[in-house]
Motif scaffolding. Sequence first.
Motif, PDB file in Angstrom:
ATOM      1  N   GLY A 481      -4.099   8.703   1.121  1.00 28.71           N
ATOM      2  CA  GLY A 481      -3.753   7.324   0.796  1.00 28.71           C
ATOM      3  C   GLY A 481      -4.777   6.307   1.254  1.00 28.71           C
ATOM      4  O   GLY A 481      -5.984   6.557   1.271  1.00 28.71           O
ATOM      5  N   ASP A 482      -4.282   5.150   1.642  1.00 24.16           N
ATOM      6  CA  ASP A 482      -5.150   4.054   2.095  1.00 24.16           C
ATOM      7  C   ASP A 482      -5.475   4.277   3.575  1.00 24.16           C
ATOM      8  O   ASP A 482      -5.037   3.530   4.457  1.00 24.16           O
ATOM      9  N   TRP A 483      -6.225   5.297   3.823  1.00 22.69           N
ATOM     10  CA  TRP A 483      -6.544   5.788   5.159  1.00 22.69           C
ATOM     11  C   TRP A 483      -7.048   4.664   6.064  1.00 22.69           C
ATOM     12  O   TRP A 483      -7.905   3.875   5.682  1.00 22.69           O
ATOM     13  N   LYS A 497       0.568   0.728   4.401  1.00 23.66           N
ATOM     14  CA  LYS A 497       1.531  -0.106   3.684  1.00 23.66           C
ATOM     15  C   LYS A 497       1.605   0.281   2.213  1.00 23.66           C
ATOM     16  O   LYS A 497       2.674   0.291   1.609  1.00 23.66           O
ATOM     17  N   ALA A 498       0.455   0.539   1.626  1.00 21.17           N
ATOM     18  CA  ALA A 498       0.400   0.843   0.199  1.00 21.17           C
ATOM     19  C   ALA A 498       1.026   2.200  -0.076  1.00 21.17           C
ATOM     20  O   ALA A 498       0.723   3.183   0.597  1.00 21.17           O
ATOM     21  N   ASP A 499       1.887   2.253  -1.069  1.00 21.67           N
ATOM     22  CA  ASP A 499       2.511   3.521  -1.443  1.00 21.67           C
ATOM     23  C   ASP A 499       1.410   4.516  -1.822  1.00 21.67           C
ATOM     24  O   ASP A 499       0.572   4.229  -2.683  1.00 21.67           O
ATOM     25  N   PRO A 500       1.389   5.697  -1.203  1.00 22.16           N
ATOM     26  CA  PRO A 500       0.297   6.648  -1.471  1.00 22.16           C
ATOM     27  C   PRO A 500       0.240   7.112  -2.914  1.00 22.16           C
ATOM     28  O   PRO A 500      -0.833   7.415  -3.430  1.00 22.16           O
ATOM     29  N   HIS A 553       4.487  -2.092  -7.137  1.00 24.88           N
ATOM     30  CA  HIS A 553       5.307  -1.333  -6.190  1.00 24.88           C
ATOM     31  C   HIS A 553       4.606  -1.167  -4.846  1.00 24.88           C
ATOM     32  O   HIS A 553       3.456  -0.768  -4.778  1.00 24.88           O
ATOM     33  N   SER A 554       5.299  -1.457  -3.809  1.00 22.46           N
ATOM     34  CA  SER A 554       4.936  -1.465  -2.374  1.00 22.46           C
ATOM     35  C   SER A 554       4.303  -2.782  -1.961  1.00 22.46           C
ATOM     36  O   SER A 554       4.146  -3.030  -0.767  1.00 22.46           O
ATOM     37  N   ASP A 555       3.941  -3.637  -2.923  1.00 19.57           N
ATOM     38  CA  ASP A 555       3.559  -5.026  -2.650  1.00 19.57           C
ATOM     39  C   ASP A 555       2.575  -5.139  -1.486  1.00 19.57           C
ATOM     40  O   ASP A 555       2.711  -5.994  -0.615  1.00 19.57           O
ATOM     41  N   ALA A 556       1.569  -4.272  -1.470  1.00 15.89           N
ATOM     42  CA  ALA A 556       0.561  -4.271  -0.418  1.00 15.89           C
ATOM     43  C   ALA A 556      -0.784  -4.684  -1.009  1.00 15.89           C
ATOM     44  O   ALA A 556      -1.049  -4.439  -2.202  1.00 15.89           O
TER      45      ALA A 556
END
Length: 780
Positions: A481-483, A497-500, A553-556
Amino acid sequence: MTTPPTALMITPDQAIDGAPAVRRVFALDPDHGPVVAAEVLATAHGVCEVRVNGAPVSTDLLTPGWTSYEWRLRYAQWDATPVLAGRAGGRAVIEAVIGSGWYAGHLGWDGSKEVHGSERAALVELRIRFADGHVQTVGTDETWTSVPTETTADDLYDGQRIDRRISAADRFAAAPMPGEGGVRIVPFDAARLAAYTSPPVRRQEEISPIRVWRSPAGALLADFGQNLVGWTRLSVRGAAGQEITLRHAEVLDAEELGTRPLRRARATDVFVLSGADDVFEPTLTFHGFRYVEVSGWSGADEDLAEALRAVVIGSDLTRTGTFRSSHPLLNRLHENIVWGMRGNFVDVPTDCPQRDERLGWTGDLAAFAETAVYLYDTEAFLADWLRDLAVEQEHADGRIPIVVPDNLKYEEIGAMAAAMGSSLVIALWNDAACWVPWAMYEAYGDPGVLGEQYASMTGHVRRVAAALSPRDLLEGGFQLGDWLDPTAPPDAPHLAKADPAVVATACVHRSVVIARDTALVLGRDDDAAEFAALATRIGGAFAEHWVRDGRIHSDAPTVYALAIAFGLVEGTDRAAAGDRLAELVAESGHVITTGFAGTPFILTALSETGHLETAYRLLLQERCPSWLYPVTMGATTMWERWDSMLPDGTINPGEMTSFNHYAFGAVGTWLHRVVAGLAPAAPGHSRVRIAPRPPETGLTSAETALDSRHGRIATGWSVEGGRLRVVATIPEGVTAEVSLPSGFAVEVGAGAHEWEESFPGVVVRSAASRPWVSTGESEG
């Protein structure tokens, strides 16, 4: 091209501590006149240094580097003429010292050693041409012998021990040596041999200490003023048997050497004096460091500054891109990006150069590739690495490893590895198969890299197609994901935070689009249609399931950045997504809230959706986490974590705390393309876009230059008295599309050009009180 060597791979037939040498005493063939040319071809299971009659035949280091040894082993070709030219008859000696290197030394973070093999071995072939055309060949075989050397221990992570009481000169005498033994042949498939195409690792420069002092605990410390990669060379005279120990680290911790971030890596060199004048240079290891602790030094403390030098090493790349602005902290940031790349481009593009890791992480390079190809000519370097990626992929049933070369396939690395094994595709990391060759094509204009990597690229996107869920999304399984999102738990950097799934789907969509465009470039129309349809499926599913009135989705911040940058939102959804991204950045106080996936694209997403000033506030932020926070803390390279050093000057307690990690340096692309205003408009920069976008406040000037395949392209701007002045120099064969903030647009060809228009005034904060700030860009 020189034909490959036909010599045999040999190893000592006796146990030898440290780095052994294999050698051969031989007679030059008589009656053929003087030697007019000579060359050495060499490779090793480990790393090797070759000498003839005591003289090094090359300045290359760590030969043959690190490749996917199971299928590719490079050999070097060196001109040995200077050490033999003019000789007609007589005896000569050739030797190869064999270090453990990546092959037999420690590798990875779980303490593994001898991952690729337990036997150091060398294959060397000397070809000598005489005046009458006769060629004499001396190659490694069972007639060679093995001897111990002055290097009694060596390891890339742990360091090197050199005992100068063991004389290297004895190895170049014809007489037998104490401890000399035989060799044996190592089974070896010569089909694995591949000539070097990547630039070799070499010494780049030397740096003197800027300070030598005693710590509160009494340790003797030296500061080189720059976090760098290489080793320290020591010139010294002392009693025979006296030991001097050098420990290396990137930072200080409570005013002492900060070694905790090194984890298991000892990064320690030990020098044993001969009693005469000695010069120690540990060339079979390398360290990432700024500070050195020296123990055993018997001279005056102030004399150490003259005796010690840091030797900077790295792959021998040519610098191509520069940047400078009126903002000193921004200049230092760019310089940090350059130094981070230099230190991590040591034969393979690594994640960090100091601790027990130093692996070719694919995700780091995927994020950084566009910046890398601008700063340096990396075409041959990256093409060679991509060959390893492709061969690893081929032998892993199409799976692209997360590190290349892939040592992890031999290691047990815990629960995360098991989880990753459940996923057909690890997005961003696996996407290096597409992102890196495409960045190279855009930078250098040669479709050859696309052709060579085509099977790898298309194999990846077809694996993506197989991995999609019934909803045509990449969901389920494990993703990195957003490592290193700074809001993720310190011990779980993948929990961003961001949905993987959103991150993964966006990243693979970009790869599919790149594969489509690659197929079009290569004239593979059927494949292009296949990938276009796949991109449409993924893009449609992304919009259907995850986008609602511009909300994703996940609004990050990362999901908005990726969706905008990769064309996954259009029209009113794109505008709304840009507005929401700007809102989130403002709500965070204009600090970074993105990780590996989002950070390279967030400024682009903001500036392309009308939020240029928000992007600049994020770029010029000095509070943690931000790009400039490490600069205010004295950083001279990019950090792994935004807060690798905490505001109170203590080291982040997390296990992953590197102070030289280039991934977040991907912001360099925005500096070049938007701040200074130079971007490619066609592959190889045959067309460029000159479109600087100055901020209303914060900067009064910026400039960049690129030594492209067509020549030097340069542009810059300055604001004074409410007027914006833009200049550009365009070489022959290049067309520039010029776009200024007012909306003025023009197309120009070769020559020097200048434009001027009105612009809001610019206010610049003074940074004169910051003594570590660069006054300009290092040319590296």
